[in-house]
Motif scaffolding. Structure first.
Motif, mmCIF file in Angstrom:
data_model
loop_
_atom_site.group_PDB
_atom_site.id
_atom_site.type_symbol
_atom_site.label_atom_id
_atom_site.label_comp_id
_atom_site.label_asym_id
_atom_site.label_seq_id
_atom_site.Cartn_x
_atom_site.Cartn_y
_atom_site.Cartn_z
ATOM 1 N N ILE A 290 0.828 -1.436 -0.319
ATOM 2 C CA ILE A 290 -0.162 0.056 0.146
ATOM 3 C C ILE A 290 1.193 1.133 -0.091
ATOM 4 O O ILE A 290 0.685 2.303 -0.220
ATOM 5 C CB ILE A 290 -0.541 -0.336 1.029
ATOM 6 C CG1 ILE A 290 -2.125 0.753 0.818
ATOM 7 C CG2 ILE A 290 -0.444 -0.423 2.310
ATOM 8 C CD1 ILE A 290 -2.957 0.132 0.055
ATOM 9 N N LEU A 291 2.137 1.272 0.738
ATOM 10 C CA LEU A 291 2.911 2.647 0.751
ATOM 11 C C LEU A 291 3.530 2.904 -0.869
ATOM 12 O O LEU A 291 3.213 3.945 -1.174
ATOM 13 C CB LEU A 291 3.922 2.147 1.742
ATOM 14 C CG LEU A 291 5.651 3.138 1.411
ATOM 15 C CD1 LEU A 291 4.354 4.849 1.797
ATOM 16 C CD2 LEU A 291 6.547 2.573 2.344
ATOM 17 N N HIS B 69 2.739 1.948 -3.739
ATOM 18 C CA HIS B 69 0.863 1.797 -4.677
ATOM 19 C C HIS B 69 0.573 3.526 -4.535
ATOM 20 O O HIS B 69 0.648 4.173 -4.875
ATOM 21 C CB HIS B 69 0.329 1.107 -4.075
ATOM 22 C CG HIS B 69 -1.531 1.019 -5.522
ATOM 23 N ND1 HIS B 69 -2.291 2.145 -5.157
ATOM 24 C CD2 HIS B 69 -1.728 -0.102 -6.136
ATOM 25 C CE1 HIS B 69 -2.901 2.042 -6.129
ATOM 26 N NE2 HIS B 69 -2.364 0.584 -7.169
ATOM 27 N N GLY B 70 0.774 3.796 -3.491
ATOM 28 C CA GLY B 70 0.676 5.467 -2.328
ATOM 29 C C GLY B 70 1.635 6.229 -3.589
ATOM 30 O O GLY B 70 1.731 7.286 -3.862
ATOM 31 N N ARG B 71 2.983 5.135 -3.253
ATOM 32 C CA ARG B 71 3.774 6.044 -4.178
ATOM 33 C C ARG B 71 3.874 6.704 -5.558
ATOM 34 O O ARG B 71 3.744 7.466 -6.128
ATOM 35 C CB ARG B 71 5.109 5.928 -3.333
ATOM 36 C CG ARG B 71 5.583 5.789 -2.136
ATOM 37 C CD ARG B 71 6.156 7.235 -1.633
ATOM 38 N NE ARG B 71 5.970 7.807 -0.370
ATOM 39 C CZ ARG B 71 6.919 7.382 0.233
ATOM 40 N NH1 ARG B 71 8.787 6.733 -0.158
ATOM 41 N NH2 ARG B 71 7.777 7.636 1.862
ATOM 42 N N GLY C 93 -0.634 6.472 -6.668
ATOM 43 C CA GLY C 93 -1.838 7.845 -5.525
ATOM 44 C C GLY C 93 -2.187 6.666 -4.848
ATOM 45 O O GLY C 93 -2.151 5.211 -4.746
ATOM 46 N N HIS C 94 -2.963 6.972 -3.963
ATOM 47 C CA HIS C 94 -3.970 6.525 -2.691
ATOM 48 C C HIS C 94 -5.482 5.979 -3.654
ATOM 49 O O HIS C 94 -5.651 6.722 -4.339
ATOM 50 C CB HIS C 94 -4.080 7.321 -1.673
ATOM 51 C CG HIS C 94 -2.823 7.400 -1.416
ATOM 52 N ND1 HIS C 94 -1.899 6.245 -0.544
ATOM 53 C CD2 HIS C 94 -2.659 9.358 -1.255
ATOM 54 C CE1 HIS C 94 -1.550 7.853 -0.026
ATOM 55 N NE2 HIS C 94 -1.103 8.992 0.556
ATOM 56 N N GLU D 255 -11.644 5.143 -0.811
ATOM 57 C CA GLU D 255 -11.457 4.374 0.964
ATOM 58 C C GLU D 255 -12.243 3.192 0.299
ATOM 59 O O GLU D 255 -11.045 1.919 0.772
ATOM 60 C CB GLU D 255 -12.485 4.942 1.266
ATOM 61 C CG GLU D 255 -12.011 6.530 1.830
ATOM 62 C CD GLU D 255 -10.470 5.982 2.781
ATOM 63 O OE1 GLU D 255 -10.647 5.545 3.966
ATOM 64 O OE2 GLU D 255 -10.192 6.278 2.089
ATOM 65 N N ALA E 235 -9.589 0.471 -1.285
ATOM 66 C CA ALA E 235 -8.207 0.388 0.171
ATOM 67 C C ALA E 235 -9.244 -0.712 0.564
ATOM 68 O O ALA E 235 -8.102 -1.495 1.254
ATOM 69 C CB ALA E 235 -7.611 2.038 0.392
ATOM 70 N N TYR F 40 -7.669 -4.220 1.851
ATOM 71 C CA TYR F 40 -6.718 -4.961 2.650
ATOM 72 C C TYR F 40 -7.384 -6.463 3.341
ATOM 73 O O TYR F 40 -7.063 -6.966 3.748
ATOM 74 C CB TYR F 40 -7.751 -3.480 3.730
ATOM 75 C CG TYR F 40 -6.876 -4.841 5.141
ATOM 76 C CD1 TYR F 40 -5.605 -3.797 5.424
ATOM 77 C CD2 TYR F 40 -8.030 -4.299 6.363
ATOM 78 C CE1 TYR F 40 -5.544 -4.841 6.696
ATOM 79 C CE2 TYR F 40 -7.968 -4.503 7.514
ATOM 80 C CZ TYR F 40 -6.504 -4.611 7.564
ATOM 81 O OH TYR F 40 -6.142 -5.272 9.438
ATOM 82 N N ARG G 228 -8.629 -1.257 8.892
ATOM 83 C CA ARG G 228 -6.953 -0.188 8.210
ATOM 84 C C ARG G 228 -6.633 0.790 9.521
ATOM 85 O O ARG G 228 -4.943 0.717 9.465
ATOM 86 C CB ARG G 228 -7.455 0.612 7.329
ATOM 87 C CG ARG G 228 -7.191 -0.356 5.529
ATOM 88 C CD ARG G 228 -6.655 0.534 4.539
ATOM 89 N NE ARG G 228 -8.617 1.341 3.749
ATOM 90 C CZ ARG G 228 -8.642 2.570 3.803
ATOM 91 N NH1 ARG G 228 -7.798 3.352 3.815
ATOM 92 N NH2 ARG G 228 -9.830 3.053 3.573
#
Length: 269
Positions: free
Chosen positions: A111-112, A114-116, A119-120, A123, A126, A130, A151
């Motif tokens: 998830i880190l 993917h966000g970098r 993007g995030h 909800e 996500a 999870y 989460r």
């Protein structure tokens, strides 16, 4: 309109492989189990290949894929127990708490990254991702109720568990073996300095410091440029390329399963 790629299938997530491995090793019960009962120091890439086959089998494979991967991991874990002597912590690879930590590092890293890069996630997506990652633990010995309920609960668990990480000389030697990659193909060894840099960029500062990884404002700026560049280029790649590792590792698992052991037949790395 392009069909969206399953976030669990994104090749970009593999940028965090080094981070996940070092976080796992930094839990002393895991690090000493690896140091005493595996060939990680001689061939650290084997652990990576085995982990990725298991992850893709659980998250994207068929019931047969999951059965093969589960059986392989359970057989590998069975003899890994010991410690509680000479300052070495007691460890057992079948311990649900340790398996929970390993699964947690895989989710947190995915998830880190993917966000970098991408993007995030919204909800709802996500939350769904999870819950899917819970299977990485529950497919083995982790009781379903042990996976944090949501989460927010996961974030509390991860922060508390991270406080128990300790890197000593034995564990750091395992990390040094990873960067040396002496038995890896030449192209892997050539890319290892970049892999080490990306891993350092992704690690929590306190863990990075314990591993003795140098990090300055200059490195931080270089990392920011890297993420920006990837954020522009990576989403333009065709979906087939972005999901290639998933197909490769599932095929490798299936070939190995027919031979009696995942990865038993030599395949291109």
């Amino acid at each position: 309109m392009r069909r969206p790629v399953d976030p669990a299938s994104e090749a970009a997530i593999l940028l965090g492989a080094g981070r996940a491995i070092l976080l796992q090793l930094a839990r002393p019960e895991v690090g000493y189990g690896v140091a005493r009962h595996s060939a990680f120091a001689e061939n650290p890439m084997a652990r990576l290949h085995g982990t990725l086959m298991y992850v893709y089998a659980v998250l994207a494979g068929t019931p047969d894929d999951r059965r093969i991967a589960q059986g392989f991991v359970r057989r590998m874990h069975a003899p890994v127990r010991g410690g509680d002597d000479g300052g070495v912590p007691a460890y057992d690879a079948r311990d649900p708490e340790l398996q929970l930590w390993v699964a947690a590092t895989l989710y947190d890293t995915a998830i880190l990254v993917h966000g970098r890069v991408l993007g995030h996630l919204p909800e709802d997506r996500a939350d769904a991702l999870y819950q899917r990652y819970a299977a990485l633990g529950t497919a083995l010995e982790v009781p379903p109720e042990a996976w944090p309920a949501d989460r927010a609960a996961f974030r509390r668990y991860f922060e508390e568990a991270s406080g128990r990480l300790r890197v000593d000389a034995t564990i750091r030697a395992q990390a040094d073996a990873l960067w040396a990659a002496t038995k890896a193909p030449r192209w892997v060894r050539v890319l290892m300095p970049l892999n080490r840099f990306v891993t350092a960029a992704l690690l929590p500062p306190e863990v990075r410091e314990q591993y003795g990884m140098r990090w300055t404002i200059r490195e931080e700026r270089r990392a920011d440029l890297l993420w920006r560049g990837l954020g522009v280029v990576y989403p333009l790649l065709p979906a087939r390329l972005r999901t290639w590792p998933e197909r490769y590792y599932l095929a490798r698992l299936r070939r190995g399963g027919k031979a009696g052991r995942p990865g038993a037949r030599r395949t291109p790395h």
